[in-house]
Design a protein around this motif. Structure first.
Motif, PDB file in Angstrom:
ATOM      1  N   PRO A   1       1.017  -1.366   0.037  1.00  0.00           N
ATOM      2  CA  PRO A   1       0.022   0.233   0.053  1.00  0.00           C
ATOM      3  C   PRO A   1       0.762   1.272   0.161  1.00  0.00           C
ATOM      4  N   GLY A   2       0.498   2.176  -0.970  1.00  0.00           N
ATOM      5  CA  GLY A   2       1.259   3.412  -1.084  1.00  0.00           C
ATOM      6  C   GLY A   2       2.474   3.415  -2.177  1.00  0.00           C
ATOM      7  N   LEU A   3       2.882   2.347  -2.237  1.00  0.00           N
ATOM      8  CA  LEU A   3       3.896   2.277  -3.328  1.00  0.00           C
ATOM      9  C   LEU A   3       3.724   2.872  -4.702  1.00  0.00           C
TER      10      LEU A   3
ATOM     11  N   LEU B   1      -5.808  -8.982  12.805  1.00  0.00           N
ATOM     12  CA  LEU B   1      -4.474  -8.664  12.520  1.00  0.00           C
ATOM     13  C   LEU B   1      -4.255  -8.589  11.161  1.00  0.00           C
ATOM     14  N   VAL B   2      -4.763  -9.732  10.272  1.00  0.00           N
ATOM     15  CA  VAL B   2      -4.495 -10.031   8.990  1.00  0.00           C
ATOM     16  C   VAL B   2      -5.100  -8.783   8.123  1.00  0.00           C
TER      17      VAL B   2
ATOM     18  N   VAL C   1      -4.951  -3.863   5.302  1.00  0.00           N
ATOM     19  CA  VAL C   1      -6.160  -3.551   4.069  1.00  0.00           C
ATOM     20  C   VAL C   1      -7.084  -2.411   4.395  1.00  0.00           C
ATOM     21  N   ALA C   2      -7.727  -2.484   5.928  1.00  0.00           N
ATOM     22  CA  ALA C   2      -8.423  -1.487   6.354  1.00  0.00           C
ATOM     23  C   ALA C   2      -7.778  -0.124   6.379  1.00  0.00           C
ATOM     24  N   LEU C   3      -6.541  -0.224   7.038  1.00  0.00           N
ATOM     25  CA  LEU C   3      -5.936   1.170   6.991  1.00  0.00           C
ATOM     26  C   LEU C   3      -5.360   1.653   5.775  1.00  0.00           C
ATOM     27  N   ALA C   4      -5.240   0.854   4.572  1.00  0.00           N
ATOM     28  CA  ALA C   4      -5.260   1.521   3.443  1.00  0.00           C
ATOM     29  C   ALA C   4      -6.218   2.132   2.732  1.00  0.00           C
TER      30      ALA C   4
ATOM     31  N   ARG D   1       0.645   8.750   4.942  1.00  0.00           N
ATOM     32  CA  ARG D   1      -0.282   8.006   6.070  1.00  0.00           C
ATOM     33  C   ARG D   1      -0.187   6.474   6.022  1.00  0.00           C
ATOM     34  N   ILE D   2      -0.451   6.181   4.589  1.00  0.00           N
ATOM     35  CA  ILE D   2      -0.549   4.914   4.198  1.00  0.00           C
ATOM     36  C   ILE D   2       1.103   4.147   4.614  1.00  0.00           C
ATOM     37  N   LEU D   3       1.891   4.642   4.284  1.00  0.00           N
ATOM     38  CA  LEU D   3       3.100   3.743   4.703  1.00  0.00           C
ATOM     39  C   LEU D   3       3.274   3.746   6.120  1.00  0.00           C
ATOM     40  N   LEU D   4       2.985   5.116   6.953  1.00  0.00           N
ATOM     41  CA  LEU D   4       3.310   5.080   8.235  1.00  0.00           C
ATOM     42  C   LEU D   4       2.454   3.992   9.074  1.00  0.00           C
ATOM     43  N   PHE D   5       1.083   3.849   8.395  1.00  0.00           N
ATOM     44  CA  PHE D   5       0.233   2.799   9.024  1.00  0.00           C
ATOM     45  C   PHE D   5       0.677   1.403   8.640  1.00  0.00           C
ATOM     46  N   LEU D   6       1.421   1.142   7.533  1.00  0.00           N
ATOM     47  CA  LEU D   6       2.187   0.062   7.163  1.00  0.00           C
ATOM     48  C   LEU D   6       3.358  -0.495   8.084  1.00  0.00           C
ATOM     49  N   ALA D   7       4.048   0.604   8.327  1.00  0.00           N
ATOM     50  CA  ALA D   7       5.174   0.714   9.130  1.00  0.00           C
ATOM     51  C   ALA D   7       4.821   0.374  10.603  1.00  0.00           C
TER      52      ALA D   7
END
Length: 96
Positions: free
Chosen positions: A33-35, A85-86, A90-93, A48-54
């Motif tokens: 996500p975010g790439l 958790l899985v 996806v929800a954050l993206a 934001r997407i990359l922060l949530f992913l991190a």
């Protein structure tokens, strides 16, 4: 003949994109996500997407033993926690 009395090469030029049109997204751009935003030069939109992913990766890394234990026990509470958790990245993206 084309405009300006230039000879035609026989190859049709793709139509110019109107502002706001979206380019097709490639699979490699959508795996993380975010790439796709970063690769297209829109890094400010992807922070934001990359922060949530991190943050999600940090939770998985630092709580890996607990995740493995929950996967082994298979109680209803653990299954719900693992499903959450899985589904979290996806929800954050979509939320970002």
């Amino acid at each position: 003949m084309t405009a300006g009395n230039e000879p035609s090469t026989g190859v049709a030029e793709p139509p110019a994109r109107a502002q706001g049109d979206r380019a097709p997204v490639r699979l490699r751009e959508s795996l993380i996500p975010g790439l796709g935003h970063v690769l297209r030069g829109h890094g400010r939109r992807a922070w934001r997407i990359l922060l949530f992913l991190a943050a999600w990766v940090a939770v998985v890394v630092f709580r890996f033993e607990t995740i493995v234990r929950a996967a082994r026990e298979r109680s209803a509470e653990d299954i719900i926690a693992l499903a959450f958790l899985v589904a979290l990245p996806v929800a954050l993206a979509f939320a970002a």
